[in-house]
Design a protein around this motif. Structure first.
Motif, short mmCIF file in Angstrom:
data_model
loop_
_atom_site.label_atom_id
_atom_site.label_comp_id
_atom_site.label_asym_id
_atom_site.label_seq_id
_atom_site.Cartn_x
_atom_site.Cartn_y
_atom_site.Cartn_z
N LEU A 95 0.85 -1.18 0.00
CA LEU A 95 0.00 0.00 0.00
C LEU A 95 0.90 1.24 0.00
CD1 LEU A 95 -3.32 0.43 1.78
CD2 LEU A 95 -1.68 2.30 1.80
N VAL A 96 0.92 1.93 -1.13
CA VAL A 96 1.76 3.11 -1.31
C VAL A 96 1.00 4.34 -0.84
CG1 VAL A 96 3.01 4.54 -2.98
CG2 VAL A 96 2.96 2.04 -3.25
N GLY A 97 1.61 5.10 0.07
CA GLY A 97 0.97 6.28 0.62
C GLY A 97 0.30 6.00 1.96
N LEU A 98 0.73 4.94 2.62
CA LEU A 98 0.18 4.58 3.93
C LEU A 98 0.42 5.70 4.94
CD1 LEU A 98 -1.10 2.52 5.87
CD2 LEU A 98 1.20 1.57 6.20
N SER A 99 -0.59 6.00 5.73
CA SER A 99 -0.48 7.00 6.80
C SER A 99 -0.48 6.29 8.14
CB SER A 99 -1.67 7.96 6.73
OG SER A 99 -1.67 8.83 7.86
N ALA A 100 0.26 6.85 9.09
CA ALA A 100 0.27 6.35 10.47
C ALA A 100 -0.95 6.85 11.23
CB ALA A 100 1.54 6.77 11.18
N ASN A 101 -1.66 7.83 10.69
CA ASN A 101 -2.82 8.43 11.34
C ASN A 101 -4.03 7.50 11.19
OD1 ASN A 101 -5.08 9.92 12.05
ND2 ASN A 101 -4.44 11.77 10.99
N GLY A 128 8.51 8.54 4.70
CA GLY A 128 8.47 9.24 5.98
C GLY A 128 8.22 8.33 7.17
N LEU A 129 7.84 7.09 6.91
CA LEU A 129 7.52 6.15 7.99
C LEU A 129 8.41 4.91 7.96
CD1 LEU A 129 3.61 6.22 7.72
CD2 LEU A 129 5.06 7.54 9.28
#
Length: 145
Positions: A26-32, A57-58
């Motif tokens: 999953l490209v563009g995964l957010s930690a939020n 960034g993660l």
């Protein structure tokens, strides 16, 4: 089998894709946890897919217990499907990165609202199925997979 603006994939095609892919990046995964990418990622893991996140960034973190890599080329195993949570303009670069993998993915999936015909045509020319403007979480629920 692949989609375009004029020929959306049939339910049978989407069902076949979602029943046969096992590994998803999953490209563009957010930690939020409030972000759709985070919820879809957790859902896919809960459905038994081997999923990893891609977000520079993660890198090095784990989300929902799964690792996050800086780029697709860093994932140490073959990826069946790339699920893109980036804007339509960024999709071309993601598709190029996906198509450079050995082996290339079987499917490039662009999330709701994401359409990039040039990237889709490039992928189709390499034998990769493309789904645009759909969400696998929604499709799994809708099709009862």
């Amino acid at each position: 089998m692949a989609s375009s603006l004029t020929s959306l994939p049939r339910d049978e095609t989407i069902r076949d894709i979602l029943q046969n892919v096992r590994t998803i990046a999953l490209v563009g995964l957010s930690a939020n946890p409030a972000r759709d990418s985070n919820g879809v990622f957790g859902f896919l893991l809960g459905q038994g897919y081997r999923a990893v996140g891609v977000n520079p960034g993660l890198v090095g973190q784990t989300i929902h217990g799964a690792p996050v890599y800086a780029r697709l080329a860093d994932v140490p195993f073959a990826i069946d499907m790339i699920d893109i949570f980036r804007n339509s303009e960024a999709t071309g670069g993601v598709a190029d990165e996906a198509l450079a993998l050995t082996p290339p993915p079987k499917v490039i999936w662009m999330q709701l609202g994401i359409i990039n015909e040039a990237a889709a045509e490039k992928a189709r020319a390499r034998g990769v199925d493309v789904v645009m403007d759909r969400c696998p979480k929604i499709e799994i629920a809708r099709l009862g997979i």
